[in-house]
Design an enzyme around this catalytic site. Structure first.
Site, PDB file in Angstrom:
ATOM      1  N   TYR A  54       1.911  10.523  -4.977  1.00 13.74           N
ATOM      2  CA  TYR A  54       2.570   9.227  -5.088  1.00 13.74           C
ATOM      3  C   TYR A  54       3.872   9.359  -5.878  1.00 13.74           C
ATOM      4  O   TYR A  54       3.865   9.604  -7.080  1.00 13.74           O
ATOM      5  CB  TYR A  54       1.663   8.210  -5.776  1.00 13.74           C
ATOM      6  CG  TYR A  54       0.345   7.947  -5.077  1.00 13.74           C
ATOM      7  CD1 TYR A  54       0.141   8.296  -3.743  1.00 13.74           C
ATOM      8  CD2 TYR A  54      -0.702   7.329  -5.753  1.00 13.74           C
ATOM      9  CE1 TYR A  54      -1.074   8.055  -3.116  1.00 13.74           C
ATOM     10  CE2 TYR A  54      -1.910   7.071  -5.129  1.00 13.74           C
ATOM     11  CZ  TYR A  54      -2.097   7.442  -3.812  1.00 13.74           C
ATOM     12  OH  TYR A  54      -3.300   7.194  -3.200  1.00 13.74           O
ATOM     13  N   PRO A 202      -7.949  -2.813   0.220  1.00 10.36           N
ATOM     14  CA  PRO A 202      -8.888  -3.876   0.590  1.00 10.36           C
ATOM     15  C   PRO A 202      -8.187  -5.162   1.018  1.00 10.36           C
ATOM     16  O   PRO A 202      -8.815  -6.047   1.600  1.00 10.36           O
ATOM     17  CB  PRO A 202      -9.697  -4.096  -0.701  1.00 10.36           C
ATOM     18  CG  PRO A 202      -8.749  -3.718  -1.796  1.00 10.36           C
ATOM     19  CD  PRO A 202      -7.988  -2.545  -1.237  1.00 10.36           C
ATOM     20  N   GLY A 204      -5.748  -5.100   3.182  1.00 10.55           N
ATOM     21  CA  GLY A 204      -5.067  -4.802   4.437  1.00 10.55           C
ATOM     22  C   GLY A 204      -3.587  -4.552   4.237  1.00 10.55           C
ATOM     23  O   GLY A 204      -2.746  -5.010   5.012  1.00 10.55           O
ATOM     24  N   ARG A 205      -3.278  -3.770   3.165  1.00 11.22           N
ATOM     25  CA  ARG A 205      -1.888  -3.457   2.803  1.00 11.22           C
ATOM     26  C   ARG A 205      -1.078  -4.742   2.597  1.00 11.22           C
ATOM     27  O   ARG A 205       0.111  -4.809   2.884  1.00 11.22           O
ATOM     28  CB  ARG A 205      -1.240  -2.548   3.842  1.00 11.22           C
ATOM     29  CG  ARG A 205      -2.043  -1.261   4.048  1.00 11.22           C
ATOM     30  CD  ARG A 205      -1.426  -0.346   5.081  1.00 11.22           C
ATOM     31  NE  ARG A 205      -2.326   0.749   5.402  1.00 11.22           N
ATOM     32  CZ  ARG A 205      -2.422   1.890   4.707  1.00 11.22           C
ATOM     33  NH1 ARG A 205      -1.653   2.075   3.662  1.00 11.22           N
ATOM     34  NH2 ARG A 205      -3.270   2.830   5.066  1.00 11.22           N
ATOM     35  N   GLY A 206      -1.765  -5.757   2.101  1.00 12.13           N
ATOM     36  CA  GLY A 206      -1.129  -7.025   1.774  1.00 12.13           C
ATOM     37  C   GLY A 206      -1.198  -8.070   2.868  1.00 12.13           C
ATOM     38  O   GLY A 206      -1.041  -9.266   2.606  1.00 12.13           O
ATOM     39  N   PHE A 207      -1.458  -7.644   4.106  1.00 13.25           N
ATOM     40  CA  PHE A 207      -1.423  -8.582   5.231  1.00 13.25           C
ATOM     41  C   PHE A 207      -2.447  -9.697   5.081  1.00 13.25           C
ATOM     42  O   PHE A 207      -2.185 -10.859   5.412  1.00 13.25           O
ATOM     43  CB  PHE A 207      -1.650  -7.836   6.548  1.00 13.25           C
ATOM     44  CG  PHE A 207      -1.342  -8.658   7.773  1.00 13.25           C
ATOM     45  CD1 PHE A 207      -0.082  -8.606   8.353  1.00 13.25           C
ATOM     46  CD2 PHE A 207      -2.299  -9.484   8.339  1.00 13.25           C
ATOM     47  CE1 PHE A 207       0.210  -9.365   9.481  1.00 13.25           C
ATOM     48  CE2 PHE A 207      -2.017 -10.245   9.466  1.00 13.25           C
ATOM     49  CZ  PHE A 207      -0.760 -10.196  10.037  1.00 13.25           C
ATOM     50  N   GLY A 210      -1.841 -13.182   3.320  1.00 11.31           N
ATOM     51  CA  GLY A 210      -1.039 -14.227   3.935  1.00 11.31           C
ATOM     52  C   GLY A 210       0.318 -14.406   3.302  1.00 11.31           C
ATOM     53  O   GLY A 210       1.054 -15.338   3.645  1.00 11.31           O
TER      54      GLY A 210
END
Length: 317
Positions: A54, A202, A204-207, A210
């Protein structure tokens, strides 16, 4: 914050993923990132997750600075064996014993500590026998440099083979409402062996929060290269985020909190400890994420959320 055991390592029931503080998700602020890690510790979020890859070591240095003076509070997890420096989009995996031992020493130096609580093999190198890699890791445990071993993104057969050489405490895999691969790939073996699952992304990479508009992502944001964030796929996947938000609004909480609570609740369903490690680089978000484990999901909520994975458009990578 509740505590759980990952193969003998006691950790907070939720951790903090630190990757975005140094890479992948656009610009981050050093001071805000340090403050976020320290606030996590204040809230009882003590499993802190980083990796040598990273930011090409930057993230380990950052984490080391953040936990200075508070090392005894932390279960420090890092990973070795992935090199992104050769060219954009190309990853070199190296898990031979010499590389493993050199990586461990380099990580210890960057982190400013003399031991790593949980040292993950970041990805399996098909060119190196697993016995050689795990054997080298076992030597690090004997030397006191590492206390527990982990594997990232492995199959059940790989987990069993590694565990025969040295006990494995945890498997780290992407796991969320819209990424369910570990349930069929590794959960059965983990249950047999008493190995925990550490769930990265967890949200969803921010998706799933919302709050992410794929069209507005910075040019440097790695999500621009992911199929689920492409224009047509993202539009179709919005229905998933909308359903998470609907359930969240009915409870007076955020969509992100519902997504994290669902992952944590999978411990009972899978029969193994499941510890989500949502990533963030802001104090406000860590405070929100840490409160997610207080969200109570009904059987109806869980049923509705369970079905969302069938609606996903786009491959994980």
């Amino acid at each position: 914050m509740q505590r759980v055991s990952l193969g003998g390592l006691t950790v907070s029931a939720e951790g903090l993923g630190c990757m975005g503080m140094s890479s992948v998700y656009g610009a981050a602020d050093w001071d805000e990132s340090i403050a976020t890690i320290r606030r996590a510790l204040d809230l009882g979020v003590t499993l802190i997750d980083t990796a040598a890859a990273y930011g090409t070591g930057h993230n380990e240095v950052l984490v080391g600075r953040a936990i200075a003076g508070r090392r005894e509070e932390v279960q420090l997890a890092t990973k070795f064996g992935m090199d992104f420096t050769t060219a954009r989009g190309k990853v070199v995996i190296r898990n031979d014993p010499d590389a493993i031992k050199a990586s461990a020493d380099a990580s210890l130096l960057r982190l400013g500590t003399d031991y790593i609580d949980l040292f993950y093999l970041h990805r399996v190198d098909p060119e190196v026998p697993l016995e050689d890699s795990i054997g080298a890791l076992a030597e690090l445990v004997q030397e006191g440099k590492v206390r527990h071993l982990g594997l990232s993104e492995v199959t059940g057969d790989q987990l069993r083979a590694a565990h025969r050489i040295h006990p494995i405490a945890a498997v780290q895999s992407e796991y969320s409402l819209w990424t369910r691969d570990p349930e069929t790939v590794v959960a059965e073996a983990a249950r047999e062996l008493g190995v925990g699952l550490v769930a990265y992304s967890p949200l969803g990479r921010g998706f799933l929060t919302g709050t992410v508009d794929p069209a507005q992502l910075a040019p440097s944001d790695g999500r621009r290269r992911l199929a689920r964030f492409a224009q047509e796929a993202a539009a179709a996947n919005q229905a998933i985020a909308d359903e998470v938000r609907r359930i969240a609004e009915s409870k007076g909480v955020t969509a992100g909190q519902v997504a994290i609570a669902w992952v944590a609740a999978r411990s009972e369903k899978l029969g193994i400890p499941v510890v989500p490690i949502p990533g963030t680089k802001r104090v406000s978000w860590i405070e929100q994420n840490a409160a997610a484990l207080q969200v109570q999901l009904t059987a109806e909520d869980i049923g509705d959320l369970d079905d969302l994975a069938d609606q996903v458009v786009g491959a994980r990578y």
